[in-house]
Design a protein around this motif. Structure first.
Motif, short mmCIF file in Angstrom:
data_model
loop_
_atom_site.label_atom_id
_atom_site.label_comp_id
_atom_site.label_asym_id
_atom_site.label_seq_id
_atom_site.Cartn_x
_atom_site.Cartn_y
_atom_site.Cartn_z
N GLU A 12 1.85 12.39 -3.19
CA GLU A 12 2.64 11.24 -2.70
C GLU A 12 2.45 11.09 -1.48
O GLU A 12 2.51 9.67 -0.90
CB GLU A 12 4.14 11.99 -2.84
CG GLU A 12 4.58 12.09 -4.04
CD GLU A 12 5.90 13.04 -4.23
OE1 GLU A 12 6.39 13.38 -3.10
OE2 GLU A 12 6.32 13.44 -5.27
N VAL A 13 2.18 11.90 -0.39
CA VAL A 13 1.76 11.59 1.03
C VAL A 13 0.47 10.70 0.99
O VAL A 13 0.38 9.57 1.90
CB VAL A 13 1.37 13.08 1.74
CG1 VAL A 13 0.86 12.53 3.16
CG2 VAL A 13 2.65 13.80 1.78
N LEU A 14 -0.54 10.82 0.14
CA LEU A 14 -1.85 9.91 0.18
C LEU A 14 -1.47 8.42 -0.36
O LEU A 14 -1.92 7.62 0.14
CB LEU A 14 -2.73 10.30 -0.81
CG LEU A 14 -3.38 11.93 -0.38
CD1 LEU A 14 -4.51 12.22 -1.53
CD2 LEU A 14 -4.28 11.70 0.70
N ILE A 15 -0.55 8.37 -1.38
CA ILE A 15 0.08 7.11 -1.73
C ILE A 15 0.83 6.45 -0.76
O ILE A 15 0.59 5.07 -0.27
CB ILE A 15 0.63 7.08 -3.05
CG1 ILE A 15 -0.14 7.67 -4.15
CG2 ILE A 15 1.47 5.71 -3.19
CD1 ILE A 15 0.71 7.84 -5.38
N SER A 16 1.74 7.12 0.01
CA SER A 16 2.44 6.50 1.07
C SER A 16 1.87 6.06 2.26
O SER A 16 2.10 5.21 3.05
CB SER A 16 3.47 7.66 1.44
OG SER A 16 2.86 8.95 2.17
N MET A 17 0.54 6.93 2.62
CA MET A 17 -0.15 6.35 3.79
C MET A 17 -1.06 5.46 3.31
O MET A 17 -2.03 5.05 4.10
CB MET A 17 -0.80 7.82 4.11
CG MET A 17 -0.08 8.71 4.74
SD MET A 17 -0.89 10.27 5.37
CE MET A 17 -1.69 9.74 6.68
N GLY A 18 -1.06 4.68 2.19
CA GLY A 18 -1.92 3.95 1.59
C GLY A 18 -3.52 4.29 1.43
O GLY A 18 -4.58 3.37 1.49
N MET A 19 -3.90 5.51 1.30
CA MET A 19 -5.11 6.09 1.01
C MET A 19 -5.49 5.84 -0.24
O MET A 19 -6.89 6.03 -0.58
CB MET A 19 -5.29 7.57 1.61
CG MET A 19 -5.16 7.86 3.02
SD MET A 19 -5.31 9.42 3.59
CE MET A 19 -4.92 9.11 5.36
N ILE A 20 -4.74 5.76 -1.19
CA ILE A 20 -4.90 5.62 -2.53
C ILE A 20 -3.96 4.97 -3.26
O ILE A 20 -2.71 5.30 -3.04
CB ILE A 20 -5.11 7.07 -3.16
CG1 ILE A 20 -6.12 7.04 -4.56
CG2 ILE A 20 -3.95 8.09 -3.17
CD1 ILE A 20 -6.31 8.35 -5.01
N SER A 21 -4.13 4.22 -4.45
CA SER A 21 -3.12 3.67 -5.30
C SER A 21 -2.70 4.82 -6.25
O SER A 21 -3.30 5.78 -6.75
CB SER A 21 -3.69 2.39 -5.95
OG SER A 21 -4.81 2.84 -6.83
N ARG A 22 -1.30 4.53 -6.81
CA ARG A 22 -0.85 5.26 -7.95
C ARG A 22 -1.75 5.34 -9.12
O ARG A 22 -1.97 6.32 -9.63
CB ARG A 22 0.28 4.66 -8.16
CG ARG A 22 1.14 5.37 -9.51
CD ARG A 22 1.23 6.86 -9.51
NE ARG A 22 2.27 7.27 -8.64
CZ ARG A 22 2.49 8.50 -8.30
NH1 ARG A 22 1.89 9.53 -8.95
NH2 ARG A 22 3.42 8.86 -7.45
N GLU A 23 -2.43 3.94 -9.53
CA GLU A 23 -3.11 4.12 -10.81
C GLU A 23 -4.33 4.78 -10.41
O GLU A 23 -4.90 5.46 -11.58
CB GLU A 23 -3.60 2.55 -10.95
CG GLU A 23 -2.30 1.75 -11.45
CD GLU A 23 -1.42 1.21 -10.06
OE1 GLU A 23 -2.08 1.28 -9.21
OE2 GLU A 23 -0.28 0.82 -10.63
N LYS A 24 -5.09 4.87 -9.45
CA LYS A 24 -6.30 5.60 -8.92
C LYS A 24 -5.95 6.97 -8.91
O LYS A 24 -6.72 7.93 -9.52
CB LYS A 24 -6.86 5.03 -7.76
CG LYS A 24 -8.34 5.70 -7.54
CD LYS A 24 -9.19 4.65 -6.57
CE LYS A 24 -10.36 5.17 -6.24
NZ LYS A 24 -11.37 4.37 -5.14
N LEU A 25 -4.91 7.37 -8.49
CA LEU A 25 -4.37 8.62 -8.48
C LEU A 25 -4.17 9.47 -9.57
O LEU A 25 -4.71 10.36 -9.95
CB LEU A 25 -3.37 8.87 -7.31
CG LEU A 25 -2.80 10.59 -7.54
CD1 LEU A 25 -3.85 11.30 -6.53
CD2 LEU A 25 -1.36 10.45 -6.63
N ASP A 26 -3.69 8.78 -10.66
CA ASP A 26 -3.31 8.96 -12.14
C ASP A 26 -4.62 9.18 -12.72
O ASP A 26 -5.02 10.28 -13.45
CB ASP A 26 -2.45 8.02 -12.81
CG ASP A 26 -1.11 8.23 -12.24
OD1 ASP A 26 -0.75 9.34 -11.74
OD2 ASP A 26 -0.31 7.27 -12.35
#
Length: 898
Positions: free
Chosen positions: A91-105
């Motif tokens: 969640e932190v990585l997504i909120s900081m713009g380091m990774i998208s939700r799709e790429k994380l999944d």
């Protein structure tokens, strides 16, 4: 059955996945323990949906860094937020713009699959299975079907080949039959093609497994993998296969014990560990040691932290190597699977000169994690060092390594892990980009000695954090079967087969396995120009594998060979082509500077290298890396013998005039008795040379050219002169000298300097006490030579003289008899005309011998016959001086017909 436990030596992981799928529990957890590793897999309706692990290298942030999704700095900043805001890392990585939700999944789904396939190789340890009321809250679910996992895991080699063979051995002679119903499985879950479905139909109960495998239309490897998968999934009935678990009491106990572990302390330790690794990267070893000590206090049972603490201690102070070694060994005791701990230990063994143990530990590190390219590079360097023949200059190299207090020989003939320069660096950058971008086949060409092998090693080292499985073939085999075995063994694929086809299948499985884990595979073949036609066709075939990259390293003539029609496909696939050309002057400068810096340590003597010295060394080396390396070593060796830290043009001239590792040792001024008593300079080993009595009391030496003030100063005074920081380059003093490098041969030659007697000191003997001039050498006579008569060499000279006299007498006698015979024949009745008078044979005496040529007393004196007196700068010596060479067979000295 709510719970179960057992030993992994009694049941395989593929079988466990099938049994859990068959139970179809709404929520369950499988805990697997192989100390110190502990992993949990969560199941929903029999499908694995999530996983957790206590292996630090498997935490989300580290994996994202390894795959290049985020940087090390991003990881550190995100961990700060996780600790501060108590949020999940994703969640932190997504909120900081380091990774998208799709790429994380996508990444988390792949991470789960990797974790499951990796435990296929666990044949020791324990498992605990427990049914739980519900899955943990806020758990992201990424379901994978067990059928696909089992088939892929067995075929791609995640399930150990030895375990698969042993398991099949018990079924080969038994009849097998497909179950009437497939249970929970559907045919589409198996993802079988038409040919593979027909293979499943062969299990009709009338044939044994051996007969089915022998008659199958599939490749043997595929048929065996599918058969073993069908048996483990229960699709094929085999007598004696149990479906049950051993009981373990209440199933919730195992889960609760796991949930109590971890917490903020672990996250805090990981955050500090990232900071410590950053300090190590920046060479701030003191800070790294302090932080790592704090981490080991927080989490003393984590072996990786102790391994890095030992590594930081060693880098902060090399004198604490024993302490560092003990810390790293302790980390291995805590966790035997820490690959970097084994690598660190190998480096320490290498530092202590224990090459045998260094090789063992590097092999262990690479076997535990084949993506550790640093370990492979060290293994290849050791392999190359073993192949090197004993060098004649080994003693001189040891002399300058000791004199300048280097941590290692900066100009070792074996490749060093030193920063590259010039063409080497540029080519490695291009090759690394090609691998990162999956650019296909690549070709690196260059003349002998251009640095191709060093570039290949640096490429592998550069890819250490890129999940690249690399193989480097230094000496290609001349037979296809042997070449395939070498490649397979380098990539940890089965290499025992006698069939090239089976070896190719094994290689393909290994490459696919590596791709499933998110890695790439690279094969580098050095000296590709030596490949036979059959081996080159095999290489051409290997380039068809989409997930495999090939780099061929060869001489330029190899390009013409690729133009043959039979290699047209390979020629087209080698789309990236790079060439290593000679060093420029700036490349040579950077190369020498970086090599010296890489070997420097605390206490290393500063070195002043004049630009005029670099100019001459570069021109004489023709920009070839191997010659620059060798000539720089000769330059340092002479500097160490002269005990000077200033390397100028005259010193380089003298260094290049001597055969490598042979010849007389130069002396500037012999030390006085008082100076010698205080500090005796190191003496290199004496060697026999033409015209020189090695080891004799009065071995002839030569006087090198010396800079201003050096002729009047002794060794100690020269050493105490003010010197600048290490590797200081001064302004150019003279343009480049264009000269061909001399080709050195094993036979030694004697070099003597001729100076103006008004400014040059006399030649000195290497004897203790006040220096005495060496008398000019006299032509050999029948009487014993003073200073030689009591030596073994002197007695040998006597014997040689007697033998030569006997040969001369025998030759004269035979000549006289022959002349008398022809005289009698010519004085016959019809031979008066044209008769030749007979000369009186000369009195027997010694055969004239060539004597060592002493230096001329005056500059204008003519040189004796057989010696070239070459004044001027054409010999690489400053004007007003000349070099006298004794006649020899060395190319580039004096030709035989001169």
């Amino acid at each position: 059955m709510d719970s179960g436990y057992g030993k992994l030596s009694k049941i395989s992981v593929p079988r466990l996945l099938h049994l859990i799928y068959s139970k179809n529990d709404a929520a369950a957890v499988l805990e697997m323990v192989r100390e110190p590793a502990r992993k949990r897999f969560f199941f929903k309706n029999g499908l694995p949906v999530a996983a957790s692990s206590n292996i630090l290298n498997e935490v989300l942030g580290r994996l994202l860094v390894q795959k290049g999704v985020i940087s090390q700095d991003d990881y550190q900043r995100s961990l700060e937020v996780v600790l501060r805001e108590k949020k999940r890392h994703g969640e932190v990585l997504i909120s900081m713009g380091m990774i998208s939700r799709e790429k994380l999944d996508d990444f988390l789904s792949l991470q789960l699959k990797e974790r499951i396939l990796k435990v296929f190789g666990w044949t020791e340890g324990e498992y605990r299975y427990a049914v739980i009321p519900r899955l943990p809250a806020n758990m992201s679910e990424y379901p994978h079907h067990p059928a696909a996992l089992i088939i892929d895991g067995i075929e791609l080699g995640f399930y150990p080949d030895s375990s698969a063979r042993e398991e099949l051995r018990g079924y080969l002679d038994k009849k097998t039959k497909v179950r009437g119903a497939l249970g929970r499985y559907r045919l589409e879950d198996l993802r079988l093609n038409l040919q593979e479905r027909r293979f499943l139909d062969l299990f009709d109960g009338a044939r044994t497994l051996r007969e089915i495998l022998d008659t199958a239309a599939l490749l043997r490897h595929r048929a065996v993998s599918l058969a073993l998968s069908f048996i483990n999934m229960g699709l094929v009935n085999v007598e004696g296969l149990s479906e049950g678990f051993e009981m373990l009491g209440p199933g919730t106990e195992a889960l609760q014990a796991v949930e109590q572990a971890g917490g903020d302390s672990r996250l805090n330790a990981e955050f500090l560990f990232v900071k410590a690794k950053s300090a190590l990267h920046n060479r701030d070893y003191r800070s790294a040691v302090e932080v790592l000590k704090k981490i080991t206090d927080i989490n003393p049972l984590e072996g990786e932290y102790w391994a890095y603490l030992g590594w930081a201690v060693y880098n902060e102070d090399h004198g604490r190597i024993k302490e560092a070694q003990a810390l790293i060994k302790d980390s291995i005791d805590l966790d035997n699977d820490i690959d970097m701990a084994w690598y660190f230990l190998g480096v320490l063994f290498l530092e202590q000169g224990d090459l045998s143990w260094a090789e063992r530990t590097f092999k262990t590190a690479h076997a535990k994690n084949p993506w550790i390219s640093e370990a492979l590079v060290e293994l290849k360097r050791l392999e190359m060092a073993k192949a090197l023949a004993p060098r004649p200059d080994a003693a001189r190299r040891a002399l300058y390594t000791d004199y300048f207090s280097f941590s290692k020989d900066p100009f070792s003939p074996a490749p060093l892990l030193a920063p590259l320069a010039g063409e080497e660096a540029r080519c490695v950058d291009e090759l690394a980009r090609g691998v990162e971008n999956n650019a296909g086949g690549m070709l690196l060409t260059g003349e002998e000695g251009a640095g191709k092998t060093t570039a290949a090693l640096e490429l592998i080292r550069r890819l250490s954090n890129s999940r690249v499985l690399s193989a480097l073939v230094l000496e290609p085999e001349d037979k296809e079967l042997r070449l395939m075995r070498t490649i397979n063994s380098e990539l940890y694929a089965p290499a025992e087969s006698q069939s090239i086809r089976e070896l190719l299948i094994s290689l393909g499985s290994r490459v696919s396995q590596n791709a499933v884990l998110g890695g790439r595979t690279l094969i580098i073949i050095d000296r590709a120009e030596t490949l036979t036609e059959g081996c080159l066709k095999l290489v051409q075939y290997l380039t068809r594998l989409k997930t495999l990259q090939m780099v061929l390293v060869a001489r330029p003539a190899f390009i013409e060979r690729l133009k043959a029609p039979e290699f047209n496909e390979l020629d087209q696939r080698l789309s990236t082509r790079l060439s290593l050309g000679p060093f420029t002057l700036e490349d040579t400068r950077a190369f020498i500077l970086r090599r010296i810096e890489s070997a420097s340590k605390g206490g290393t003597r500063p070195i002043i290298i004049k630009d005029s010295a670099l100019d001459l060394l570069h021109s004489q080396s023709r920009g070839l890396v191997s010659l620059v390396n060798a000539n720089a070593a000769r330059m340092l060796a002479l500097a160490a013998e002269l005990r000077t830290n200033t390397l100028d043009k005259e010193l380089v001239e003298l260094a290049l005039k001597r055969p490598e590792g042979r010849g007389p040792v130069p002396v500037a001024v012999a030390p006085s008795a008082d100076t010698a008593a205080k500090k005796e300079p190191p003496q290199p080993p004496t060697v026999k040379a033409k015209g020189v009595e090695a080891g004799g009391a009065k071995a002839e030496r030569f006087v090198p050219a010396m800079g201003p003030g050096m002729a009047e100063a002794g060794f100690d005074e020269m050493e105490e002169a003010p010197i600048e920081p290490a590797a200081v380059f001064e302004a150019p003093e003279s343009p480049l000298l264009e000269a061909e490098v001399e080709q050195e041969q094993p036979e030694a030659r004697t070099v003597a300097m001729e100076e103006d007697p008004a400014v040059a000191p006399p030649a000195m003997e290497m004897t203790a006490g006040p220096a005495q001039p060496v008398p000019a050498a006299q032509p050999p006579a029948a009487t014993p030579v003073k200073g030689v008569e009591n030596t073994e060499a002197g007695r040998g000279l006597k014997r040689l003289t007697v033998i030569i006299l006997l040969i001369v007498l025998a030759g004269l006698a035979i000549g006289a008899a022959t002349g008398y015979y022809y005289l009698v024949q010519s004085n016959g009745p019809d031979s008066t005309k044209g008769a030749v008078p007979v000369a009186t044979p000369p009195a027997p005496g010694p055969l004239p011998q060539e004597a060592p040529t002493p230096p001329a007393d005056t500059p204008g004196q003519s040189a004796p016959k057989g010696v070239v007196n070459n004044p001027g700068a054409s010999n690489g010596v400053s004007e007003g001086k000349s070099v006298i060479f004794t006649r020899g067979k060395q190319r580039g000295i004096i030709p035989e017909h001169a």
